[in-house]
Design a protein around this motif. Structure first.
Motif, PDB file in Angstrom:
ATOM      1  N   TYR A 174      39.756 -35.900  28.942  1.00 44.37           N
ATOM      2  CA  TYR A 174      39.704 -35.288  27.619  1.00 44.37           C
ATOM      3  C   TYR A 174      39.167 -33.861  27.706  1.00 44.37           C
ATOM      4  O   TYR A 174      38.575 -33.458  28.710  1.00 44.37           O
ATOM      5  N   LYS A 175      39.397 -33.113  26.637  1.00 43.37           N
ATOM      6  CA  LYS A 175      38.890 -31.745  26.546  1.00 43.37           C
ATOM      7  C   LYS A 175      37.604 -31.723  25.729  1.00 43.37           C
ATOM      8  O   LYS A 175      37.464 -32.470  24.759  1.00 43.37           O
ATOM      9  N   LYS A 176      36.699 -30.856  26.122  1.00 42.67           N
ATOM     10  CA  LYS A 176      35.473 -30.633  25.370  1.00 42.67           C
ATOM     11  C   LYS A 176      35.539 -29.214  24.823  1.00 42.67           C
ATOM     12  O   LYS A 176      35.340 -28.245  25.557  1.00 42.67           O
ATOM     13  N   ILE A 177      35.852 -29.097  23.543  1.00 42.23           N
ATOM     14  CA  ILE A 177      36.066 -27.790  22.932  1.00 42.23           C
ATOM     15  C   ILE A 177      35.347 -27.743  21.585  1.00 42.23           C
ATOM     16  O   ILE A 177      34.683 -28.698  21.190  1.00 42.23           O
ATOM     17  N   GLY A 178      35.506 -26.605  20.897  1.00 40.64           N
ATOM     18  CA  GLY A 178      34.914 -26.484  19.570  1.00 40.64           C
ATOM     19  C   GLY A 178      33.410 -26.693  19.575  1.00 40.64           C
ATOM     20  O   GLY A 178      32.695 -26.268  20.491  1.00 40.64           O
ATOM     21  N   SER A 179      32.924 -27.418  18.580  1.00 42.35           N
ATOM     22  CA  SER A 179      31.481 -27.640  18.441  1.00 42.35           C
ATOM     23  C   SER A 179      30.913 -28.513  19.553  1.00 42.35           C
ATOM     24  O   SER A 179      29.704 -28.523  19.790  1.00 42.35           O
ATOM     25  N   LEU A 180      31.769 -29.245  20.260  1.00 40.97           N
ATOM     26  CA  LEU A 180      31.295 -30.150  21.309  1.00 40.97           C
ATOM     27  C   LEU A 180      30.693 -29.415  22.497  1.00 40.97           C
ATOM     28  O   LEU A 180      29.943 -30.003  23.276  1.00 40.97           O
ATOM     29  N   ILE A 181      31.001 -28.125  22.657  1.00 42.52           N
ATOM     30  CA  ILE A 181      30.443 -27.388  23.801  1.00 42.52           C
ATOM     31  C   ILE A 181      28.947 -27.136  23.606  1.00 42.52           C
ATOM     32  O   ILE A 181      28.264 -26.751  24.562  1.00 42.52           O
ATOM     33  N   PHE A 182      28.447 -27.372  22.401  1.00 45.75           N
ATOM     34  CA  PHE A 182      27.037 -27.119  22.122  1.00 45.75           C
ATOM     35  C   PHE A 182      26.200 -28.402  22.078  1.00 45.75           C
ATOM     36  O   PHE A 182      25.042 -28.367  21.664  1.00 45.75           O
ATOM     37  N   ILE A 183      26.771 -29.519  22.504  1.00 48.83           N
ATOM     38  CA  ILE A 183      25.982 -30.743  22.574  1.00 48.83           C
ATOM     39  C   ILE A 183      25.682 -31.058  24.035  1.00 48.83           C
ATOM     40  O   ILE A 183      26.478 -30.761  24.926  1.00 48.83           O
ATOM     41  N   SER A 184      24.541 -31.649  24.268  1.00 52.82           N
ATOM     42  CA  SER A 184      24.067 -31.894  25.628  1.00 52.82           C
ATOM     43  C   SER A 184      24.832 -33.032  26.292  1.00 52.82           C
ATOM     44  O   SER A 184      25.600 -33.763  25.646  1.00 52.82           O
ATOM     45  N   THR A 185      24.588 -33.196  27.588  1.00 54.74           N
ATOM     46  CA  THR A 185      25.202 -34.286  28.340  1.00 54.74           C
ATOM     47  C   THR A 185      24.805 -35.640  27.756  1.00 54.74           C
ATOM     48  O   THR A 185      25.642 -36.532  27.586  1.00 54.74           O
ATOM     49  N   LEU A 186      23.513 -35.772  27.421  1.00 55.00           N
ATOM     50  CA  LEU A 186      23.035 -37.027  26.844  1.00 55.00           C
ATOM     51  C   LEU A 186      23.692 -37.312  25.500  1.00 55.00           C
ATOM     52  O   LEU A 186      24.092 -38.456  25.215  1.00 55.00           O
ATOM     53  N   ASP A 187      23.847 -36.272  24.683  1.00 56.55           N
ATOM     54  CA  ASP A 187      24.496 -36.459  23.383  1.00 56.55           C
ATOM     55  C   ASP A 187      25.978 -36.778  23.543  1.00 56.55           C
ATOM     56  O   ASP A 187      26.550 -37.499  22.720  1.00 56.55           O
ATOM     57  N   THR A 188      26.608 -36.233  24.579  1.00 53.86           N
ATOM     58  CA  THR A 188      28.005 -36.555  24.854  1.00 53.86           C
ATOM     59  C   THR A 188      28.152 -38.027  25.202  1.00 53.86           C
ATOM     60  O   THR A 188      29.083 -38.713  24.752  1.00 53.86           O
ATOM     61  N   GLU A 189      27.217 -38.543  26.000  1.00 53.01           N
ATOM     62  CA  GLU A 189      27.236 -39.959  26.351  1.00 53.01           C
ATOM     63  C   GLU A 189      27.032 -40.827  25.114  1.00 53.01           C
ATOM     64  O   GLU A 189      27.679 -41.871  24.951  1.00 53.01           O
ATOM     65  N   ARG A 190      26.135 -40.387  24.225  1.00 55.72           N
ATOM     66  CA  ARG A 190      25.906 -41.128  22.984  1.00 55.72           C
ATOM     67  C   ARG A 190      27.142 -41.091  22.091  1.00 55.72           C
ATOM     68  O   ARG A 190      27.464 -42.085  21.413  1.00 55.72           O
ATOM     69  N   LEU A 191      27.821 -39.949  22.079  1.00 58.06           N
ATOM     70  CA  LEU A 191      29.047 -39.818  21.293  1.00 58.06           C
ATOM     71  C   LEU A 191      30.091 -40.830  21.758  1.00 58.06           C
ATOM     72  O   LEU A 191      30.711 -41.531  20.952  1.00 58.06           O
ATOM     73  N   TRP A 192      30.277 -40.913  23.075  1.00 60.80           N
ATOM     74  CA  TRP A 192      31.252 -41.858  23.613  1.00 60.80           C
ATOM     75  C   TRP A 192      30.825 -43.304  23.366  1.00 60.80           C
ATOM     76  O   TRP A 192      31.679 -44.185  23.166  1.00 60.80           O
TER      77      TRP A 192
END
Length: 227
Positions: A7-25
């Motif tokens: 997947y692509k990480k673009i837009g507002s997602l570039i400003f969330i941390s690795t931990l928050d990305t894991e929580r998002l998923w």
């Protein structure tokens, strides 16, 4: 079954941390109502694995996640469900089912491909840069040239393929100290096989390749301690 998604990480997602990305998923996968495999314990989480983390503010055209489903489903069906519950700036590129998983995505990734865009970036020779690294309170200088597999130029700036043990954050810090304007986009996660770079998403393995990879990984890790 093990599902691999790019997947692509673009837009507002570039400003969330690795931990928050894991929580998002974690939230995305739970919303799908798929029969997912969970960890054991008092606070079970979806069993999942990610490609190497990127710093805040970096765009990515190739982020990868692996997770497990306890039933056999068509990959197109799985992707369609995930897309329905994903935020608009998380763009699902493709997915597939992998038969076996013997190593983490981070350990499989030997090299990273990035685009560093900027007008002054075009005139910069990255092989001449030295990176500062703080180890146990001591400043260590590393020549970037030792870890660059390939450096080329495009219309936006430079394309670099470098050893995954090199911190992208350290490169960003160096460019900031030089007061350069730049935008970084990760293009691919790569694995070096027989002097050829292959996308982690496209890896196909047999037993002989696994043994060869383990041998190369041992050498790679040994050399990384010498950085």
């Amino acid at each position: 079954m093990i599902v691999r998604i790019e997947y692509k990480k673009i837009g507002s997602l570039i400003f969330i941390s690795t931990l928050d990305t894991e929580r998002l998923w974690e939230r995305i996968l739970r919303r799908t109502d798929l029969n997912l495999k969970y960890t054991e314990g008092y606070n079970p989480k979806v069993v999942k694995d990610f490609s190497p983390a990127i710093p805040l503010g970096v765009f990515s055209e190739s982020e990868i996640i692996d997770f497990m489903i306890t039933e056999n489903l068509e990959i197109d069906y799985v992707l369609s469900i995930i897309k329905k519950v994903s935020p608009f700036d998380l763009f699902i590129k493709r997915g597939k089912v992998i038969n076996e998983k013997f190593a983490s995505l981070s350990s499989l990734t030997t090299h990273i491909e990035v685009e560093i865009a900027g007008e002054k970036i075009k005139n910069l020779n990255f092989k001449e840069l030295e990176l500062d690294k703080n180890i146990d309170g001591k400043l260590k200088v590393t020549e970037l040239n030792r870890f660059i597999f390939k450096e080329s130029e495009n219309e936006n700036g430079k394309i670099l393929i470098f050893d995954s043990k090199v911190s992208l954050k350290n490169i960003m810090n160096k460019l900031n100290k030089m007061e350069l304007d730049f935008i970084i986009t990760k293009k691919n996660n790569l694995n070096l096989q027989n002097d050829k770079l292959i996308s982690i998403f496209d890896l196909n393995w047999n037993f002989d390749k696994i043994l060869l990879w383990m041998k190369k990984l041992f050498i790679h890790l040994a050399l990384s301690h010498m950085i």
